[in-house]
Structures are given as structure tokens and as C-alpha cells.
Design an enzyme around this catalytic site. Structure first.
Site, PDB file in Angstrom:
ATOM      1  N   CYS A 107      12.880   2.363   7.443  1.00  0.00           N
ATOM      2  CA  CYS A 107      11.749   2.102   6.296  1.00  0.00           C
ATOM      3  C   CYS A 107      11.032   1.016   6.532  1.00  0.00           C
ATOM      4  CB  CYS A 107      12.743   2.189   4.913  1.00  0.00           C
ATOM      5  SG  CYS A 107      11.826   2.006   3.648  1.00  0.00           S
ATOM      6  N   CYS A 114       2.864  -6.226  -3.422  1.00  0.00           N
ATOM      7  CA  CYS A 114       2.141  -4.971  -3.650  1.00  0.00           C
ATOM      8  C   CYS A 114       1.089  -5.464  -5.050  1.00  0.00           C
ATOM      9  CB  CYS A 114       2.973  -4.030  -4.025  1.00  0.00           C
ATOM     10  SG  CYS A 114       2.177  -2.447  -4.206  1.00  0.00           S
ATOM     11  N   CYS A 118       3.651  -0.630 -10.468  1.00  0.00           N
ATOM     12  CA  CYS A 118       4.495   0.232 -11.100  1.00  0.00           C
ATOM     13  C   CYS A 118       5.553  -0.636 -11.509  1.00  0.00           C
ATOM     14  CB  CYS A 118       5.218   1.175  -9.917  1.00  0.00           C
ATOM     15  SG  CYS A 118       3.521   1.953  -8.887  1.00  0.00           S
ATOM     16  N   CYS A 121       9.524  -1.273 -10.310  1.00  0.00           N
ATOM     17  CA  CYS A 121       9.584  -1.388  -8.863  1.00  0.00           C
ATOM     18  C   CYS A 121       9.698  -2.942  -8.671  1.00  0.00           C
ATOM     19  CB  CYS A 121       8.433  -0.903  -8.155  1.00  0.00           C
ATOM     20  SG  CYS A 121       8.525  -1.413  -6.445  1.00  0.00           S
ATOM     21  N   GLU A 166       1.602  -0.834  -0.690  1.00  0.00           N
ATOM     22  CA  GLU A 166       0.958   0.660  -0.571  1.00  0.00           C
ATOM     23  C   GLU A 166       0.292   0.834   0.649  1.00  0.00           C
ATOM     24  OE1 GLU A 166       0.991   3.396  -2.404  1.00  0.00           O
ATOM     25  OE2 GLU A 166      -0.665   4.056  -0.973  1.00  0.00           O
ATOM     26  N   SER A 197       4.653   7.378   2.623  1.00  0.00           N
ATOM     27  CA  SER A 197       4.683   7.538   1.076  1.00  0.00           C
ATOM     28  C   SER A 197       3.728   6.709   0.106  1.00  0.00           C
ATOM     29  CB  SER A 197       6.104   6.969   0.556  1.00  0.00           C
ATOM     30  OG  SER A 197       6.263   6.920  -0.782  1.00  0.00           O
ATOM     31  N   HIS A 222       6.950  10.848 -10.235  1.00  0.00           N
ATOM     32  CA  HIS A 222       7.767  10.357 -11.570  1.00  0.00           C
ATOM     33  C   HIS A 222       7.537  10.948 -12.706  1.00  0.00           C
ATOM     34  CE1 HIS A 222       9.418   7.829  -8.469  1.00  0.00           C
ATOM     35  NE2 HIS A 222       8.336   6.746  -8.508  1.00  0.00           N
ATOM     36  N   CYS A 339      15.775   1.949  -2.480  1.00  0.00           N
ATOM     37  CA  CYS A 339      14.191   2.240  -2.792  1.00  0.00           C
ATOM     38  C   CYS A 339      13.766   1.349  -4.148  1.00  0.00           C
ATOM     39  CB  CYS A 339      14.103   3.626  -3.411  1.00  0.00           C
ATOM     40  SG  CYS A 339      13.747   5.024  -2.023  1.00  0.00           S
TER      41      CYS A 339
END
Ligand code: SAH
Length: 346
Positions: A107, A114, A118, A121, A166, A197, A222, A339
Site C-alpha cells: 500500500c 493531502c 476528508c 482521515c 490523492e 484508489s 462512503h 486505512c
């Protein structure tokens, strides 16, 4: 000290060959260098034993190799490994090795921090510092591949662009890294084993589809209700669920590949039947499947994992509409490698 020499990996094979000619060497020597850089993942020029000392010195004079450094490695009780990766300018990103009985998955991160905000996160709490270069993305994969061989005696099988950042806001570098990972002159991995993703940026999803990329797509959904999704993911105010859907339909028409929706069910936020039905309906409009991801708390804020019976309710409603659904347990929680937990606490 920050290196000012150019990273030789920013050069294409042709540019490398031109450099070799300019120092009076044969172009095929350039091919050898290229092979060391990518296929053999050389970390410095002195590893390149079939290139003469004289040429190696010339290379060192002009170039550097900004190979990433695994600054700190943590191992979870479940086998998951988290790397804090130091970049040449001192910034840090994290990447994770996830072992299962069948797979070794890497991963990896695509940006330092970022910009998306969100609000569930951990990475969103860091501001976006910069994009990663293709080689910095590639190096994370190589580091995890080597750890998989060393600690598990198994090859790397899958790569997910689900770490920090992202990927579709660092599009060209991400595409270039995938090109290197899949090329026979690089790691030679199958694009079918790679998943990108995204938070879901319609314009970029359409572009990927038009470019007929060969890897898989996952979208962090989500919620299939605009009001709820916008509250958690500000991006949804710029491009709403119907625009997203349209881009995903385009993706499926062009690539023939099913979309995976990542979905967390939170207590009091989306854990009712209305949200589950909205998701089933949304999935009915594009070839897709759903991964229900466990929530990893990042503080004691408003977000909490929904009760197990709510997850069952989701599964029942989705299955009754023939939507494929998987419930995903978290890995590496004890080392903040799960995650949404990647944030580099140091
Ligand atoms: N920017 C990309 C990739 C990074 S996030 C994207 O949005 O998909 C990787 C996945 O972790 C996303 O599905 C994201 O929504 C999810 N995630 C973020 N924070 C989380 C948390 N605290 N618990 C569980 N999943 C989380």
C-alpha cells in the site's frame, strides 16, 4: 544537505543513451545503466559492476540517485509492516506491506500529505506538501518487495495506491510509476494486480478510461447520498454523485472493468436502511462491488464504527440486490498502519 544534482532516473532511456554518447561511450552502455536503475533497482552507482569505474565517476559527477530511505520500520502483531520513508528533501511518507495467506500487498503513497480534507482521515490533517516523483513511488514498491522476500520469503503480488495522498491529483507521476512497475524493463508486474484508489474525480476518471489504462479502479464512496457525502468529503461539493456515476459508467464502457467502492459504515452517520438502500441503488447503475471497510478511529471525534448488526443489515440489503459485497477487517492497527491512519506521527 539537499542534493542539487539531477536524479539520473528523471532521464528517459534515450536521454541516457545521448549522455553516454556525449562522454564518448557506446549507446548500449546506456541500456546497462537503465537496467541497473529500474530492473535491478540500484541504490547507488557503485553497485553497477558491469559499468567501468571511469564511467561511474562521470555519472557521479553529473547525477545522483535519490533513492528513498526506510527511516523506520514497524511490525504489527498481525504481520503488517509499516515503513516511514524519508525522501531526498527530508520529507516523510508512509507505506505498508500487508501479508495474507495468498498475497503480499504493497500500500503506497502518492503525495506528501493531502489536500482533500476528508474529515475522517488522518492524512487529511497534514497539509499537502508536494507530489511524489515516479521514482519515489516506484522505490516504495521495491522496498516492500524486498521486505516481502526477506521476512516472508514470498514475492510481492499486489499494489494498491491507497496510502497518503490523492493519486489522481498527481496523475502523470502516478501513471509513469505504473508504467515502470509493469514494464519488462522495470518490475514486470501485471497491471491487473494494481489498484488505484481515488476520492473520485470525474474528469480524471474519464481521462484514465480514455487512455485505456489496464489497472483496477477503487472509489472511496462512503455514502450514496449527496448531503451525507458532502459533509464528510468536501470534494463532493465540487463534483457530486451523479457526475461521479457518469464518469464511472464511462470507465466501465471503455475498460470493461468493474469498479470497487470502498465504504465505511459509521454510527449515526450512514448506518441506517436509507443509506444502505441508496448504496444498493447506486451500485445497480454501474458494474461494481463493495468493500465494507472497518473504521480506524483517528481521535475521539464524531466518527465511530457502526455496530456489527448494521454491517449485517448492509450486507443483506446489498446481497438482495445482487451487489457483491466483502467485509474487510483492518490490518496493522497497533502500529497505526491501517486505512486512513497514515500520518507520520514523528
Ligand atoms: N485519496 C485516495 C487514497 C487514500 S485513502 C482515496 O481517497 O481513495 C485510502 C482509503 O482509506 C480510502 O477509501 C479512504 O476513504 C479510507 N480511509 C480514510 N480514513 C479512514 C479511516 N480512518 N478508517 C478507515 N478508512 C479510512
Amino acid at each position: 544537505m539537499v542534493e542539487t544534482k539531477k536524479d539520473v532516473r528523471q532521464l528517459s532511456l534515450e536521454e541516457i543513451q545521448e549522455f553516454f554518447v556525449s562522454i564518448g561511450e557506446k549507446p548500449f552502455r546506456g541500456k546497462q545503466l537503465y537496467e541497473w536503475l529500474w530492473k535491478k533497482s540500484a541504490k547507488d552507482f557503485d553497485q553497477m559492476t558491469n559499468i567501468s569505474l571511469k564511467v561511474r565517476d562521470k555519472l557521479k559527477e553529473h547525477f545522483t540517485i535519490n533513492y528513498i530511505q526506510v527511516d523506520e520500520m514497524q511490525r504489527s502483531t498481525d504481520g503488517t509492516i509499516k515503513n516511514a520513508v524519508k525522501l531526498h528533501d527530508g520529507l516523510i511518507v508512509e507505506s505498508v506491506l500487508i501479508p495474507t495467506s495468498k498475497r503480499i500487498t504493497a500500500c503506497i503513497s502518492s503525495q506528501v500529505g493531502c489536500s482533500l480534507d476528508c474529515n475522517f482521515c488522518a492524512t487529511a490533517r497534514l497539509k499537502r506538501m508536494r507530489n511524489l516523483n515516479p521514482d519515489e513511488i516506484y522505490d516504495q514498491v521495491v522496498a516492500i518487495k524486498e521486505e516481502g522476500e526477506l521476512y516472508f520469503d514470498r514475492p510481492l503480488t499486489n499494489i494498491v495506491y491507497m496510502g497518503m495522498g490523492e493519486p489522481l491529483l498527481n496523475y502523470q507521476n502516478v501513471i509513469d510509476s505504473i508504467e515502470k512497475i509493469t514494464s519488462p524493463t522495470g518490475l514486470g508486474m501485471s497491471p491487473k494486480r494494481i489498484t488505484l484508489s481515488t476520492v473520485g474525480i470525474p474528469k480524471m476518471i474519464k481521462r484514465m478510461a480514455d487512455e485505456e489504462v489496464k489497472f483496477n479502479l477503487a472509489v472511496s464512496l462512503h455514502s450514496a447520498i449527496d448531503e451525507t457525502r458532502s459533509r464528510m468529503m468536501p470534494i463532493n461539493e465540487k463534483s457530486n454523485l451523479s457526475e461521479l456515476l457518469e464518469s464511472l459508467q464511462h470507465w466501465y464502457n471503455k475498460t470493461g472493468r468493474t469498479v470497487t467502492f470502498e465504504y465505511v459504515v459509521w454510527k449515526g452517520i450512514n448506518d441506517d436502511e436509507e443509506h444502505a438502500r441508496a448504496l444498493a441503488k447506486y451500485c445497480g447503475k454501474v458494474a461494481s462491488k463493495v468493500n465494507l471497510i472497518e473504521y480506524n478511529p483517528i481521535d475521539d471525534g464524531e466518527f465511530q464504527q457502526a455496530a456489527p448488526e448494521k454491517i449485517e443489515m448492509y450486507e443483506q440489503i446489498l446481497e438482495s440486490k445482487r451487489v457483491v459485497v466483502n467485509v474487510r477487517r483492518s490490518r496493522g492497527k497497533d502500529i497505526d498502519a491501517a486505512c486512513g491512519q497514515l500520518a507520520n506521527k514523528s
